[in-house]
Design a protein around this motif. Structure first.
Motif, PDB file in Angstrom:
ATOM      1  N   THR A  24      37.205  45.953  46.157  1.00 62.22           N
ATOM      2  CA  THR A  24      37.864  45.039  47.084  1.00 62.22           C
ATOM      3  C   THR A  24      39.028  44.400  46.351  1.00 62.22           C
ATOM      4  O   THR A  24      38.830  43.669  45.377  1.00 62.22           O
ATOM      5  N   VAL A  25      40.241  44.752  46.791  1.00 62.32           N
ATOM      6  CA  VAL A  25      41.439  44.254  46.126  1.00 62.32           C
ATOM      7  C   VAL A  25      42.305  43.552  47.168  1.00 62.32           C
ATOM      8  O   VAL A  25      42.666  44.163  48.184  1.00 62.32           O
ATOM      9  N   ASN A  26      42.613  42.309  46.922  1.00 66.43           N
ATOM     10  CA  ASN A  26      43.411  41.497  47.849  1.00 66.43           C
ATOM     11  C   ASN A  26      42.828  41.537  49.261  1.00 66.43           C
ATOM     12  O   ASN A  26      43.546  41.573  50.245  1.00 66.43           O
ATOM     13  N   CYS A  65      48.963  42.223  32.245  1.00 70.06           N
ATOM     14  CA  CYS A  65      48.038  42.899  33.159  1.00 70.06           C
ATOM     15  C   CYS A  65      47.059  41.937  33.832  1.00 70.06           C
ATOM     16  O   CYS A  65      46.081  42.375  34.428  1.00 70.06           O
ATOM     17  N   THR A  66      47.320  40.615  33.717  1.00 73.81           N
ATOM     18  CA  THR A  66      46.351  39.634  34.207  1.00 73.81           C
ATOM     19  C   THR A  66      46.144  39.727  35.726  1.00 73.81           C
ATOM     20  O   THR A  66      47.108  39.722  36.488  1.00 73.81           O
ATOM     21  N   VAL A  67      44.888  39.821  36.117  1.00 73.87           N
ATOM     22  CA  VAL A  67      44.516  39.757  37.534  1.00 73.87           C
ATOM     23  C   VAL A  67      43.324  38.803  37.644  1.00 73.87           C
ATOM     24  O   VAL A  67      42.759  38.398  36.622  1.00 73.87           O
ATOM     25  N   LEU A  68      42.966  38.433  38.856  1.00 77.54           N
ATOM     26  CA  LEU A  68      41.779  37.603  39.033  1.00 77.54           C
ATOM     27  C   LEU A  68      40.617  38.479  39.477  1.00 77.54           C
ATOM     28  O   LEU A  68      40.777  39.324  40.359  1.00 77.54           O
ATOM     29  N   VAL A  69      39.462  38.300  38.834  1.00 76.33           N
ATOM     30  CA  VAL A  69      38.241  38.952  39.288  1.00 76.33           C
ATOM     31  C   VAL A  69      37.264  37.835  39.630  1.00 76.33           C
ATOM     32  O   VAL A  69      36.943  37.007  38.766  1.00 76.33           O
ATOM     33  N   ASP A  70      36.836  37.798  40.882  1.00 74.59           N
ATOM     34  CA  ASP A  70      36.040  36.670  41.376  1.00 74.59           C
ATOM     35  C   ASP A  70      36.682  35.338  40.998  1.00 74.59           C
ATOM     36  O   ASP A  70      36.017  34.398  40.554  1.00 74.59           O
ATOM     37  N   GLY A  71      37.995  35.290  41.126  1.00 76.99           N
ATOM     38  CA  GLY A  71      38.720  34.040  40.909  1.00 76.99           C
ATOM     39  C   GLY A  71      39.033  33.709  39.464  1.00 76.99           C
ATOM     40  O   GLY A  71      39.642  32.680  39.197  1.00 76.99           O
ATOM     41  N   ARG A  87      32.921  43.040  43.215  1.00 78.64           N
ATOM     42  CA  ARG A  87      33.622  41.774  42.955  1.00 78.64           C
ATOM     43  C   ARG A  87      34.945  41.767  43.708  1.00 78.64           C
ATOM     44  O   ARG A  87      35.439  42.804  44.129  1.00 78.64           O
ATOM     45  N   ASP A  88      35.524  40.562  43.804  1.00 76.47           N
ATOM     46  CA  ASP A  88      36.812  40.410  44.485  1.00 76.47           C
ATOM     47  C   ASP A  88      37.936  40.427  43.481  1.00 76.47           C
ATOM     48  O   ASP A  88      38.002  39.579  42.606  1.00 76.47           O
ATOM     49  N   VAL A  89      38.835  41.395  43.618  1.00 73.49           N
ATOM     50  CA  VAL A  89      39.980  41.474  42.713  1.00 73.49           C
ATOM     51  C   VAL A  89      41.221  40.950  43.443  1.00 73.49           C
ATOM     52  O   VAL A  89      41.455  41.306  44.604  1.00 73.49           O
ATOM     53  N   THR A  91      45.358  40.689  42.865  1.00 71.85           N
ATOM     54  CA  THR A  91      46.513  41.018  42.032  1.00 71.85           C
ATOM     55  C   THR A  91      47.696  40.189  42.510  1.00 71.85           C
ATOM     56  O   THR A  91      47.611  39.502  43.532  1.00 71.85           O
ATOM     57  N   ILE A  92      48.802  40.314  41.811  1.00 74.26           N
ATOM     58  CA  ILE A  92      50.000  39.566  42.197  1.00 74.26           C
ATOM     59  C   ILE A  92      50.401  39.881  43.646  1.00 74.26           C
ATOM     60  O   ILE A  92      50.897  39.013  44.358  1.00 74.26           O
ATOM     61  N   GLU A  93      50.104  41.110  44.106  1.00 76.05           N
ATOM     62  CA  GLU A  93      50.458  41.473  45.486  1.00 76.05           C
ATOM     63  C   GLU A  93      49.662  40.647  46.494  1.00 76.05           C
ATOM     64  O   GLU A  93      50.068  40.550  47.663  1.00 76.05           O
ATOM     65  N   GLY A  94      48.547  40.072  46.039  1.00 75.01           N
ATOM     66  CA  GLY A  94      47.709  39.316  46.971  1.00 75.01           C
ATOM     67  C   GLY A  94      47.725  37.820  46.720  1.00 75.01           C
ATOM     68  O   GLY A  94      46.905  37.092  47.274  1.00 75.01           O
ATOM     69  N   LEU A  95      48.646  37.362  45.875  1.00 69.26           N
ATOM     70  CA  LEU A  95      48.660  35.931  45.553  1.00 69.26           C
ATOM     71  C   LEU A  95      49.095  35.094  46.758  1.00 69.26           C
ATOM     72  O   LEU A  95      48.486  34.081  47.085  1.00 69.26           O
TER      73      LEU A  95
END
Ligand SMILES: Cc1cc2nc3c(=O)[nH]c(=O)nc-3n(C[C@H](O)[C@H](O)[C@H](O)COP(=O)(O)OP(=O)(O)OC[C@H]3O[C@@H](n4cnc5c(N)ncnc54)[C@H](O)[C@@H]3O)c2cc1C
Ligand code: FES
Ligand code: FES
Lengths: 179, 299
Positions: A24-26, A65-71, A87-89, A91-95
């Protein structure tokens, strides 16, 4: 365009089989077939074509490469894609909340000159988002410590710190206004 | 250098399942917690296990609990970031809190664990010196049993620890700090925070009712083949009034007890000197905290 990833292409003969992951991404659900040693960064960039996540060092040092995984902010170059299943990923595309708007952090970076070449920017923004999620009104030291895992070779950092400070103040004001 | 990779990843949901997998695959398996030490070693070919047993979904290993006797038990899957932010760690274990706040990057601390930091076997591990002075023990399990190892006995040499195949660190148990004590940690590295430490010093000083040192513990990392205590410096302090000249003498003794080497991070001579400087500051902070009647506060 954000499409669902296609079915696995030509399989290589490998001692360990690819495995189909549900990611699950964005907020979008994807099925991808990956080798167990594939990093989350590789899957995001090469399979899902979410190339806003950059790979600078591939060793956990630079933060591009920083992304959020479960926040929580993680270095996706050192994070196995298989560990992201369930988990919930983000990325910058979903900020930002929608594809045609910008997040207040993104607006502040533009307004305050928080970026030049842009290579570090996606990671900077994700680290900033994580910082504000647990420390909504950071002082300068907290901003600098919060971003100490992100390298920038262009800006000299001061304008990034100003940008995060401005975004935090705006978010706090918005919060106060709507509360 | 990138080595060709080939391994399977198992993601058990329960500790018993993880232990069964480790038992089944024996020496061909390794535990992966945050992977922040392990993945670089897999990629450069220094390790080549066939099976990784992930702790990522073993919920029962994630979290910090206080036991009836006041010990804090840090589950093996607890992220460094959560250790850093835990209110009881901040209050009672400021040396560990400080280590977890300054090591690596935020992202790495959101992935990595204390257990991984120790099991990796590096003499530079930032949590090792604080855990040494707190007298922590590792709770180790295998499919058919378990044992406890004091942190001080866990490291066998650079990269080598007292863990057999099939074994898993379940938790790190930190006993309650004695009343009237203060503790602190300092480390130094080339690139402010992110870099591995070139030297680390932790201290814990307990004062008696007369303001004399009832017990002193000094732990060093990155300046000997394994994290180590400083018995000579500690005994210099015991029973004495901890005034500035005495703390300085003890710090000099601690620097003598270090066995530093020249490497990419620093020269041996520099390391020995900063052990003296940091030990002096750490001991001074410990005494101030002990006198203030609080183990806590941020460093
Ligand atoms: C950019 C960067 C900066 C870093 N900076 C620092 C620093 O400043 N200071 C520092 O001390 N470290 C630093 N590190 C090293 C690393 O992040 C830490 O040592 C971290 O605590 C390792 O934890 P982990 O959960 O990621 O371990 P993993 O990589 O998952 O595991 C490390 C080793 O321990 C074993 N292991 C893990 N958990 C268990 C368990 N429960 N039972 C048995 N064996 C286990 C694994 O099999 C492996 O051999 C840095 C790493 C990176 C990439
Ligand atoms: S690419 Fe992941 S930290 Fe540099
Ligand atoms: S804007 Fe170029 S690296 Fe930061």
């Amino acid at each position: 365009m954000r499409g669902k990833a296609s079915e696995p292409g030509g399989q290589k003969t490998l001692p360990v089989a690819k495995r189909v992951l549900e990611l699950t991404v964005n907020g979008d659900r994807y099925e991808v077939a990956v080798e167990p040693w594939t990093s989350l960064a590789q899957v995001l960039r090469d399979e899902l074509r979410l190339t806003g996540t950059k790979v600078g060092c591939n060793e956990g040092d630079c933060g591009a490469c920083t992304v959020l995984v479960d926040g929580r902010s993680v270095s996706s170059c050192l994070y196995l894609a298989v560990e992201a299943e369930g988990r919930d990923v983000t990325t910058i595309e979903g900020l930002a909340e929608t594809p045609d708007t910008l997040h207040p952090l993104q607006e502040a970076f533009i307004e305050h000159g928080g970026l030049q070449c842009g290579f570090c920017t996606g990671g900077m923004l994700m680290s900033s988002a994580f910082l504000l999620s647990h420390t909504p009104e950071p002082d300068e030291g907290e901003i600098r410590r919060g971003l100490s895992g992100n390298l920038c070779r262009c800006t000299g950092y001061n304008k990034i710190v100003e940008s995060v400070d401005a975004a935090a103040k705006r978010l706090a004001a918005d919060e106060g206004g709507t509360a | 250098m990138t080595a060709p990779l080939s391994f399977d990843v198992h993601r058990p949901r329960a500790l018993t399942e993880a232990l069964d997998l480790l038992d089944e695959y024996g020496a061909t398996a390794r535990v992966i917690a945050g992977g922040t030490d392990l993945l670089p070693k897999l990629r450069n070919g220094r390790l080549s296990p066939e099976h990784l047993v992930s702790l990522g979904r073993v919920g029962e290993l994630d979290g910090i609990e206080e036991t009836g006797d006041g010990a804090l038990v840090i589950g093996a899957a607890t992220r460094l970031f959560d250790v850093q932010r835990h209110p009881l760690v901040r209050k009672r274990l400021p040396a560990l809190h400080h280590a977890c706040s300054v090591m690596a990057t935020v992202q790495i601390r959101n992935m990595g664990t204390v257990a991984g930091n120790l099991a990796n076997g590096s003499p530079c591990a930032d949590t090792s010196a604080p855990l040494l002075v707190y007298g922590a023990t590792l709770e180790v399990a295998r499919r058919d049993g378990h044992r406890e190892i004091p942190v001080g006995a866990f490291h066998k040499g650079p990269g080598s620890v007292d863990l057999a195949s099939g074994e898993l660190i379940v938790a790190i148990r930190v006993p309650p700090v004695p009343a009237g004590s203060g503790s602190a940690y300092q480390r130094i590295s080339a690139r402010s925070r992110v870099d591995m430490a070139a030297a680390g010093v932790a201290g814990l000083v307990t004062l008696d009712g007369d303001g004399r040192v009832a017990e002193a513990r000094i732990g060093l990392s990155a300046v000997s083949p394994t994290p180590t205590r400083c018995p000579e410096a500690e005994s210099l302090l015991t029973g004495q009034v901890p005034d500035a000249p005495l703390l300085e003498r003890a710090a000099r003794e601690a620097a003598e007890e270090a066995k530093p080497i020249d490497d990419v991070r620093a020269t041996a001579a520099y390391r020995r000197h900063v052990v003296f400087v940091m030990a002096n500051r750490v001991l001074t902070t410990c005494v101030a905290r002990a006198s203030a009647g609080a183990g806590g506060g941020t460093p």
